[in-house]
Scaffold this active site. Structure first.
Site, short mmCIF file in Angstrom:
data_model
loop_
_atom_site.label_atom_id
_atom_site.label_comp_id
_atom_site.label_asym_id
_atom_site.label_seq_id
_atom_site.Cartn_x
_atom_site.Cartn_y
_atom_site.Cartn_z
CB CYS A 79 41.02 32.42 41.38
SG CYS A 79 40.61 32.70 43.13
CG HIS A 181 37.45 29.34 40.93
ND1 HIS A 181 38.69 28.81 40.67
CD2 HIS A 181 37.53 29.95 42.13
CE1 HIS A 181 39.50 29.08 41.69
NE2 HIS A 181 38.82 29.78 42.58
CD GLU A 183 38.04 26.70 37.76
OE1 GLU A 183 38.65 26.71 38.83
OE2 GLU A 183 37.89 27.73 37.06
#
Length: 209
Positions: A79, A181, A183
């Site tokens: 990001c 992202h 994650e």
């Protein structure tokens, strides 16, 4: 071992937990002195470009990070951590980035809702070890108001479309950046982090000989 840079601008725990989920140990690094102890680095980030660079400067991270990336060890920006890989950012005036990738970071054109927040598919432009096992048009989770304009088209690995086609995944040699992202993008985000972990393990095995 994968190091996660803690410079006060990232969602560190979720990255650490996602790596653990795919079987890779991570170390949250609070000082650049930890860099020699790791074989790969993730630079996360949320917020503004200038604030991130100021925080990296304050923590004396900039030169050590550039040196780490130059060493050939795997490096992934996420990001805002991807955006600061570029030479310049245009958020609140022009600010210098890390300069690991040529190009600049610009604001989405007027008309669309900003920030771009939510799930978007990624069009794979060229093959990459980071994308092994990930299909074309897989969905990932984005939250951003700015996007990168690489100077070299060959640095663009995958794109997404939010009123304008923008790079979702970039890379050059051992340095990669994901605008989304990973994650927060299971299962494909976890696959990408697993691929990164494998690259780090490969580097560690080679460098130990």
């Amino acid at each position: 071992m994968i190091g996660i840079v803690d410079y006060g601008r990232g969602n560190l725990r979720s990255v650490e937990k996602a790596l653990a989920k795919v079987g890779f140990e991570a170390k949250i690094m609070t000082t650049p002195r930890d860099l020699p102890l790791v074989d790969g680095v993730i630079l996360p980030g949320v917020g503004a470009f200038a604030d991130a660079m100021e925080a990296l400067q304050r923590g004396e991270w900039i030169e050590p990070i550039i040196g780490f990336a130059g060493s050939g060890r795997p490096f992934l920006g996420i990001c805002l951590g991807m955006q600061v890989l570029f030479e310049f950012g245009e958020e609140h005036g022009e600010h210098a980035g890390l300069g690991l990738l040529a190009g600049r970071v610009v604001k989405f054109p007027p008309g669309g809702k900003v920030p771009h927040m939510g799930w978007n598919n990624v069009n794979l432009v060229q093959p990459s070890r980071l994308l092994e096992g990930i299909p074309d048009q897989a969905y990932f989770y984005f939250v951003h108001s700015f996007y990168a304009l690489p100077a070299n088209q060959r640095d663009i690995i995958g794109t997404s479309d939010y009123g304008v086609v923008f790079p979702a995944l970039v890379g050059k040699d051992n340095v990669w950046g994901a605008q989304f992202h990973p994650e927060k993008s299971s299962p494909w985000g976890l696959q990408l982090l697993s691929n990164f972990g494998k690259l780090v393990s490969e580097y560690a095995a080679l460098s130990s000989h």
